[in-house]
Design a protein around this motif. Structure first.
Motif, PDB file in Angstrom:
ATOM      1  N   GLY A 100      11.045 -13.071   1.379  1.00  0.00           N
ATOM      2  CA  GLY A 100      11.130 -11.781   1.084  1.00  0.00           C
ATOM      3  C   GLY A 100      11.202 -11.457  -0.277  1.00  0.00           C
ATOM      4  O   GLY A 100      10.621 -10.609  -0.732  1.00  0.00           O
ATOM      5  N   LYS A 101      12.307 -11.964  -1.012  1.00  0.00           N
ATOM      6  CA  LYS A 101      12.189 -11.548  -2.499  1.00  0.00           C
ATOM      7  C   LYS A 101      11.043 -11.864  -3.224  1.00  0.00           C
ATOM      8  O   LYS A 101      10.731 -11.228  -4.329  1.00  0.00           O
ATOM      9  N   ALA A 102      10.288 -13.106  -3.015  1.00  0.00           N
ATOM     10  CA  ALA A 102       9.197 -13.527  -3.627  1.00  0.00           C
ATOM     11  C   ALA A 102       8.292 -12.518  -3.334  1.00  0.00           C
ATOM     12  O   ALA A 102       7.432 -12.273  -4.275  1.00  0.00           O
ATOM     13  N   ALA A 103       7.981 -11.936  -2.214  1.00  0.00           N
ATOM     14  CA  ALA A 103       7.081 -11.034  -1.879  1.00  0.00           C
ATOM     15  C   ALA A 103       7.358  -9.822  -2.562  1.00  0.00           C
ATOM     16  O   ALA A 103       6.478  -9.099  -3.143  1.00  0.00           O
ATOM     17  N   ALA A 145       0.908  -1.182  -0.100  1.00  0.00           N
ATOM     18  CA  ALA A 145      -0.126  -0.014  -0.050  1.00  0.00           C
ATOM     19  C   ALA A 145       0.913   1.320   0.092  1.00  0.00           C
ATOM     20  O   ALA A 145       0.453   1.987  -0.795  1.00  0.00           O
ATOM     21  N   VAL A 146       1.997   1.436   0.593  1.00  0.00           N
ATOM     22  CA  VAL A 146       2.642   2.531   0.830  1.00  0.00           C
ATOM     23  C   VAL A 146       3.607   2.804  -0.352  1.00  0.00           C
ATOM     24  O   VAL A 146       3.993   3.595  -0.790  1.00  0.00           O
ATOM     25  N   ALA A 147       4.142   1.406  -0.707  1.00  0.00           N
ATOM     26  CA  ALA A 147       4.833   1.503  -2.088  1.00  0.00           C
ATOM     27  C   ALA A 147       4.285   1.880  -3.428  1.00  0.00           C
ATOM     28  O   ALA A 147       4.581   2.635  -4.174  1.00  0.00           O
ATOM     29  N   ARG A 148       2.749   1.648  -3.349  1.00  0.00           N
ATOM     30  CA  ARG A 148       2.015   2.114  -4.383  1.00  0.00           C
ATOM     31  C   ARG A 148       1.791   3.599  -4.236  1.00  0.00           C
ATOM     32  O   ARG A 148       1.427   4.296  -5.262  1.00  0.00           O
ATOM     33  N   ARG A 149       1.827   4.346  -3.062  1.00  0.00           N
ATOM     34  CA  ARG A 149       2.021   5.881  -2.618  1.00  0.00           C
ATOM     35  C   ARG A 149       3.308   6.374  -2.881  1.00  0.00           C
ATOM     36  O   ARG A 149       3.220   7.691  -2.519  1.00  0.00           O
ATOM     37  N   GLY A 150       4.271   5.701  -3.496  1.00  0.00           N
ATOM     38  CA  GLY A 150       5.392   6.411  -3.758  1.00  0.00           C
ATOM     39  C   GLY A 150       6.641   6.097  -2.743  1.00  0.00           C
ATOM     40  O   GLY A 150       7.728   6.600  -2.869  1.00  0.00           O
ATOM     41  N   ALA A 151       6.406   5.532  -1.487  1.00  0.00           N
ATOM     42  CA  ALA A 151       7.424   5.322  -0.633  1.00  0.00           C
ATOM     43  C   ALA A 151       8.541   4.322  -0.756  1.00  0.00           C
ATOM     44  O   ALA A 151       8.056   3.267  -1.604  1.00  0.00           O
ATOM     45  N   LYS A 152       9.778   4.601  -0.398  1.00  0.00           N
ATOM     46  CA  LYS A 152      10.567   3.363  -0.508  1.00  0.00           C
ATOM     47  C   LYS A 152      10.366   2.652   0.679  1.00  0.00           C
ATOM     48  O   LYS A 152      10.053   3.109   2.012  1.00  0.00           O
ATOM     49  N   VAL A 153      10.367   1.333   0.708  1.00  0.00           N
ATOM     50  CA  VAL A 153       9.770   0.287   1.623  1.00  0.00           C
ATOM     51  C   VAL A 153      11.154  -0.648   1.846  1.00  0.00           C
ATOM     52  O   VAL A 153      11.650  -1.300   0.919  1.00  0.00           O
ATOM     53  N   VAL A 154      11.584  -0.599   3.027  1.00  0.00           N
ATOM     54  CA  VAL A 154      12.551  -1.668   3.458  1.00  0.00           C
ATOM     55  C   VAL A 154      11.745  -2.701   3.990  1.00  0.00           C
ATOM     56  O   VAL A 154      11.205  -2.692   5.105  1.00  0.00           O
ATOM     57  N   MET A 155      11.640  -3.685   3.628  1.00  0.00           N
ATOM     58  CA  MET A 155      10.964  -4.997   3.691  1.00  0.00           C
ATOM     59  C   MET A 155      11.855  -5.825   4.628  1.00  0.00           C
ATOM     60  O   MET A 155      12.959  -6.631   4.176  1.00  0.00           O
ATOM     61  N   ALA A 156      11.893  -5.972   6.001  1.00  0.00           N
ATOM     62  CA  ALA A 156      12.572  -6.799   6.954  1.00  0.00           C
ATOM     63  C   ALA A 156      11.864  -8.173   6.943  1.00  0.00           C
ATOM     64  O   ALA A 156      10.855  -8.182   7.520  1.00  0.00           O
ATOM     65  N   VAL A 157      12.501  -9.169   6.720  1.00  0.00           N
ATOM     66  CA  VAL A 157      12.060 -10.500   6.721  1.00  0.00           C
ATOM     67  C   VAL A 157      13.210 -11.474   7.176  1.00  0.00           C
ATOM     68  O   VAL A 157      14.203 -11.259   7.277  1.00  0.00           O
ATOM     69  N   ARG A 158      12.371 -12.650   7.950  1.00  0.00           N
ATOM     70  CA  ARG A 158      13.333 -13.667   8.571  1.00  0.00           C
ATOM     71  C   ARG A 158      13.805 -14.547   7.430  1.00  0.00           C
ATOM     72  O   ARG A 158      15.087 -14.803   7.618  1.00  0.00           O
ATOM     73  N   ASN A 159      13.085 -14.882   6.219  1.00  0.00           N
ATOM     74  CA  ASN A 159      13.652 -15.754   5.387  1.00  0.00           C
ATOM     75  C   ASN A 159      13.593 -14.839   4.178  1.00  0.00           C
ATOM     76  O   ASN A 159      12.850 -14.382   3.441  1.00  0.00           O
ATOM     77  N   ALA A 160      14.957 -14.706   3.789  1.00  0.00           N
ATOM     78  CA  ALA A 160      15.136 -13.871   2.592  1.00  0.00           C
ATOM     79  C   ALA A 160      14.484 -14.570   1.391  1.00  0.00           C
ATOM     80  O   ALA A 160      14.349 -13.261   0.487  1.00  0.00           O
TER      81      ALA A 160
END
Length: 304
Positions: free
Chosen positions: A52-55, A34-49
């Motif tokens: 995370g890449k698939a998401a 949702a925030v990426a759609r509105r132009g934000a840069k999003v740091v996606m912190a994930v336990r499983n890399a």
């Protein structure tokens, strides 16, 4: 709040940096999208890399040109939290403390803390404190995700690790009650310091997320039968934390949850914690214990 609030009401976020924990699925994935759609840069912190890449790839398919940065973070491991914070460079506008596990069989973190308390509370407490000097920009915010389960929680100061009295649901309640106490105390300390930052708390009601994966077998089996009948989607469940993170009218210290019956479903609204969550003595005691257990000292004064 007037008419129903939706992602269409999120203001332009161009130039703002969001850090979302647990960003690869459920509420975290929907928040990131949702925030990426509105132009934000999003740091996606994930336990499983890999997850995370698939998401991130899934978001990019829906939001061409999305500015996404996938990074590995295991909130249960304080060494991982410190390594993540040490590697984080630049300004952070909004931290969304979203990741969590729910009602697993008892296990301990690498530092010997009960896994739910370690992941849901201590990891986020440490992460927030270590990134506090990066929090800036216009209208910086910390959003901590609690739960309806905070209402039956209490802090077992004499048995935080559940060595003597662990049950999965009781200690999940402890971790979510800790989220509430932390979010409110952080706001009090921001105000005492004269900071321009805000601390808000949100909860998703009953939402269909991936939390059941971490539960015990019995809870998981029952949950699979009940969840489809009682929950809203993860996209709907993410709206309260998106409101807390982006709505210009949102105020520090507010608790945002669904406005429907029992706060189980509905549009974002300002709701109330159980009275115990406003106990400043308990909040200060938890804060002191959390600093001791994590080794992270906040540069914020206690409120008078």
């Amino acid at each position: 709040m007037g008419r129903t609030w939706s992602t269409a009401d999120i203001p332009d976020q161009t130039g703002r940096v969001f850090l979302v924990t647990g960003a690869n699925s459920g509420l975290g994935l929907e928040t990131s999208k949702a925030v990426a759609r509105r132009g934000a840069k999003v740091v996606m912190a994930v336990r499983n890399a890999a997850a995370g890449k698939a998401a991130a790839a899934a978001i990019a398919d829906e939001v061409p040109g999305a500015d996404l940065d996938v990074r590995t973070l295991d909130l249960a491991d304080l060494d991982s939290v410190r390594a993540f914070a040490d590697a984080f460079e630049g300004r952070l506008d909004v931290l969304v403390n979203n990741a969590g596990i729910m009602a697993p069989p008892r296990s301990l973190s690498p530092q010997g803390h009960e896994s739910q308390f370690a992941t849901n509370h201590l990891g986020h407490f440490a992460l927030t404190g270590l990134l506090l000097d990066r929090l800036g920009g216009d209208d910086p915010r910390v959003v901590t995700v609690s739960s309806l389960a905070h209402g039956h929680g209490r802090i077992h100061f004499d048995d935080l690790s559940g060595e003597r009295g662990y049950t999965p649901v009781r200690y999940y309640g402890q971790s979510k009650f800790a989220n509430a106490l932390f979010g409110l105390e952080l706001e009090r300390r921001f105000r005492a310091a004269g900071s321009g930052a805000k601390s808000l708390i949100a909860h998703p009601g009953l939402s269909a997320t991936g939390l059941l994966r971490s539960t015990s077998t019995l809870i998981r089996v029952v949950g699979r039968m009940v969840v489809p009948l009682t929950t809203q989607s993860a996209a709907a469940g993410a709206l309260p934390q998106l409101y807390a993170a982006t709505e210009p009218k949102a105020e520090g210290g507010q608790y945002i949850g669904p406005d429907g019956r029992g706060e189980r479903k509905g549009a974002p609204a300002v709701v109330k914690f159980v009275p115990q969550a406003y106990d400043t003595d308990t909040a200060r005691r938890l804060w002191d214990v959390s600093e001791q257990l994590t080794g992270v000292k906040y540069p914020l004064p206690a409120a008078a």
